[in-house]
Scaffold this motif. Structure first.
Motif, mmCIF file in Angstrom:
data_model
loop_
_atom_site.group_PDB
_atom_site.id
_atom_site.type_symbol
_atom_site.label_atom_id
_atom_site.label_comp_id
_atom_site.label_asym_id
_atom_site.label_seq_id
_atom_site.Cartn_x
_atom_site.Cartn_y
_atom_site.Cartn_z
ATOM 1 N N UNK A 243 -31.851 -5.554 11.149
ATOM 2 C CA UNK A 243 -31.827 -6.247 12.444
ATOM 3 C C UNK A 243 -30.491 -6.966 12.681
ATOM 4 N N UNK A 244 -30.001 -7.593 11.617
ATOM 5 C CA UNK A 244 -28.734 -8.324 11.760
ATOM 6 C C UNK A 244 -27.572 -7.379 12.053
ATOM 7 N N UNK A 245 -27.741 -6.097 11.693
ATOM 8 C CA UNK A 245 -26.664 -5.126 11.923
ATOM 9 C C UNK A 245 -26.774 -4.453 13.283
ATOM 10 N N UNK A 246 -27.904 -4.672 13.965
ATOM 11 C CA UNK A 246 -28.215 -3.879 15.156
ATOM 12 C C UNK A 246 -27.165 -3.962 16.258
ATOM 13 N N UNK A 247 -26.645 -5.195 16.492
ATOM 14 C CA UNK A 247 -25.692 -5.284 17.616
ATOM 15 C C UNK A 247 -24.247 -4.992 17.199
ATOM 16 N N UNK A 248 -24.069 -4.484 15.977
ATOM 17 C CA UNK A 248 -22.741 -3.995 15.584
ATOM 18 C C UNK A 248 -21.680 -5.073 15.430
ATOM 19 N N UNK A 249 -22.101 -6.288 15.132
ATOM 20 C CA UNK A 249 -21.143 -7.371 14.931
ATOM 21 C C UNK A 249 -21.478 -8.062 13.613
ATOM 22 N N UNK A 250 -20.762 -7.698 12.559
ATOM 23 C CA UNK A 250 -21.082 -8.262 11.246
ATOM 24 C C UNK A 250 -19.954 -7.948 10.262
ATOM 25 N N UNK A 251 -20.043 -8.600 9.103
ATOM 26 C CA UNK A 251 -19.120 -8.279 8.003
ATOM 27 C C UNK A 251 -19.957 -7.702 6.864
ATOM 28 N N UNK A 252 -19.601 -6.507 6.437
ATOM 29 C CA UNK A 252 -20.324 -5.849 5.364
ATOM 30 C C UNK A 252 -19.503 -5.951 4.088
ATOM 31 N N UNK A 253 -20.122 -6.427 3.014
ATOM 32 C CA UNK A 253 -19.433 -6.540 1.726
ATOM 33 C C UNK A 253 -19.931 -5.435 0.807
ATOM 34 N N UNK A 254 -18.978 -4.692 0.230
ATOM 35 C CA UNK A 254 -19.406 -3.608 -0.656
ATOM 36 C C UNK A 254 -18.516 -3.550 -1.890
ATOM 37 N N UNK A 255 -19.016 -2.883 -2.917
ATOM 38 C CA UNK A 255 -18.287 -2.818 -4.184
ATOM 39 C C UNK A 255 -17.040 -1.942 -4.045
ATOM 40 N N UNK A 256 -16.017 -2.298 -4.791
ATOM 41 C CA UNK A 256 -14.736 -1.585 -4.776
ATOM 42 C C UNK A 256 -14.888 -0.069 -4.900
ATOM 43 N N UNK A 257 -15.825 0.385 -5.738
ATOM 44 C CA UNK A 257 -15.946 1.839 -5.956
ATOM 45 C C UNK A 257 -16.309 2.572 -4.669
ATOM 46 N N UNK A 258 -16.824 1.840 -3.678
ATOM 47 C CA UNK A 258 -17.200 2.480 -2.406
ATOM 48 C C UNK A 258 -16.017 2.588 -1.434
ATOM 49 N N UNK A 259 -14.906 1.922 -1.772
ATOM 50 C CA UNK A 259 -13.774 1.877 -0.826
ATOM 51 C C UNK A 259 -13.239 3.277 -0.520
ATOM 52 N N UNK A 260 -13.334 4.170 -1.492
ATOM 53 C CA UNK A 260 -12.833 5.538 -1.279
ATOM 54 C C UNK A 260 -13.575 6.237 -0.134
ATOM 55 N N UNK A 261 -14.816 5.819 0.071
ATOM 56 C CA UNK A 261 -15.615 6.486 1.105
ATOM 57 C C UNK A 261 -15.695 5.666 2.395
ATOM 58 N N UNK A 262 -14.724 4.766 2.577
ATOM 59 C CA UNK A 262 -14.753 3.943 3.793
ATOM 60 C C UNK A 262 -14.529 4.814 5.036
#
Ligand SMILES: [Zn+2]
Length: 349
Positions: A243-262
């Motif tokens: 729900x918090x992501x629904x309106x497309x305004x947020x900061x998503x934090x993810x692990x470094x290993x995922x950066x390649x697939x940004x």
């Protein structure tokens, strides 16, 4: 007491175990009664699976104990997790722990949640170990020890960040720009560093909801329990998160290993948090991604500053972990300090 006598109280093994006094091994396994852990980074958790079988007690701050269990990658079986729980003695900063006439104290330091420096008194000798650190308001400099054991991650004069005071401002500017122009900002980093970034953004008034996968969410909860003020953060796998992501305004934090697939199609603005950046506080690596030099280690100048303020009789630099002890030893020797590098022949630099 001679230098040789003093050096009899300290050793660093090739596996990263730092031996102090007669009873303590720090941040690595060695057959001694007490295993102390400075913080929950993998290069300081070596040998824990063996250690839980042999030692009498494992000592770390309460936050570090929780992080080790949560991160899970060091205690590889149910029985070692069980033994870890049984043998762990959570020790708060400034609390004193005595064993066979030796006294241990953990001191606050800026690095990751729960990180501590070590102070041990043994036979009229005071020995400090910084663990990993950066200099900041919360880092208590150990003053006038007989021996100071220090990390040397950025121990080369090339590793200077003259811009370090500006990094947080620029990080904030990039995040605010991303929110304004793209709505979605993705931040990639390692455990601990991500929570540091969250804390910085909230301190500087960023209000957007923080979204993160389950593991990062759980580590953030530990950070919050031990004093980080973060607020409004959600597990992306829950209804509230979606729900918090629904309106497309947020900061998503993810692990470094995922950066390649940004995503590089303009649907998100990306930030990668990296310590190894010395030319500028931030640089663009593609149209939609910034690398930001948010480090949790002292740079070369701060390592020197720590030693100057600490004024130890002897310095021992840790060469068992990634770092540059030799150039650091040269500079400290030039400034009149007595410096040894261990492991090795313990040679005078
Ligand atoms: Zn570390």
């Amino acid at each position: 007491m001679t230098i040789q006598d003093l050096l009899g109280y300290v050793d660093i093994r090739g596996n990263g175990a730092i031996l102090i006094g007669e009873n303590f091994t720090i941040d690595g396994f060695y057959r001694r009664p007490i295993h102390v852990i400075t913080h929950a980074h993998a290069d300081h958790l070596g040998g824990l699976n063996e250690s839980v079988k042999y030692v009498e007690s494992i000592i770390a701050t309460p936050a570090t104990v929780e992080l080790i269990l949560e991160l899970g990658y060091v205690l590889n079986s149910n029985s070692s997790r069980q033994l870890f729980r049984l043998k762990t003695y959570p020790l708060h900063y400034f609390e004193r722990y005595m064993y066979n006439g030796e006294i241990l104290e953990l001191l606050p330091v800026e690095h990751i949640i729960g990180a501590a420096q070590i102070l041990i008194e043994t036979k009229n000798t005071v020995i400090g170990y910084t663990g990993d650190f950066k200099l900041g308001d919360e880092t208590l400099v150990i003053e006038d020890p007989d021996i100071l054991i220090m990390e040397s991650t950025y121990g080369d004069p090339e590793y200077r960040r003259p811009f370090k005071d500006e990094v947080e401002d620029i990080f904030l500017d990039i995040v605010e720009y991303g929110l304004r122009e793209f709505g979605r900002v993705y931040i990639y980093g390692y455990h601990g560093k991500l929570q540091e970034a969250m804390k910085i953004l909230r301190e500087r008034g960023v209000m957007a909801p923080f979204i993160m996968p389950n593991k990062i969410y759980r580590i953030t909860r530990i950070a919050e329990k031990y004093g980080y003020v973060i607020g409004e953060y959600y597990n992306s796998n829950t209804r509230e998160g979606r729900e918090a992501m629904r309106d497309g305004y947020y900061i998503f934090f993810d692990h470094m290993v995922k950066a390649r697939r940004r995503r590089l199609n303009g649907s998100t603005y990306n930030i990668v948090l990296s310590g190894w950046e010395f030319k500028q506080p931030a640089r663009m690596i593609d149209d939609y991604t910034w690398l930001v030099a948010l480090s949790d280690h002292a740079d070369f100048d701060e390592l020197i500053e720590y030693v100057e303020r600490s004024n130890p009789k002897i310095i021992v630099l840790d060469a068992s972990r990634e770092g540059s002890p030799k150039p650091l030893a040269r500079e400290l020797t030039r400034r009149g300090f007595k410096v040894y590098i261990l492991p090795g022949a313990g040679e005078l630099a």
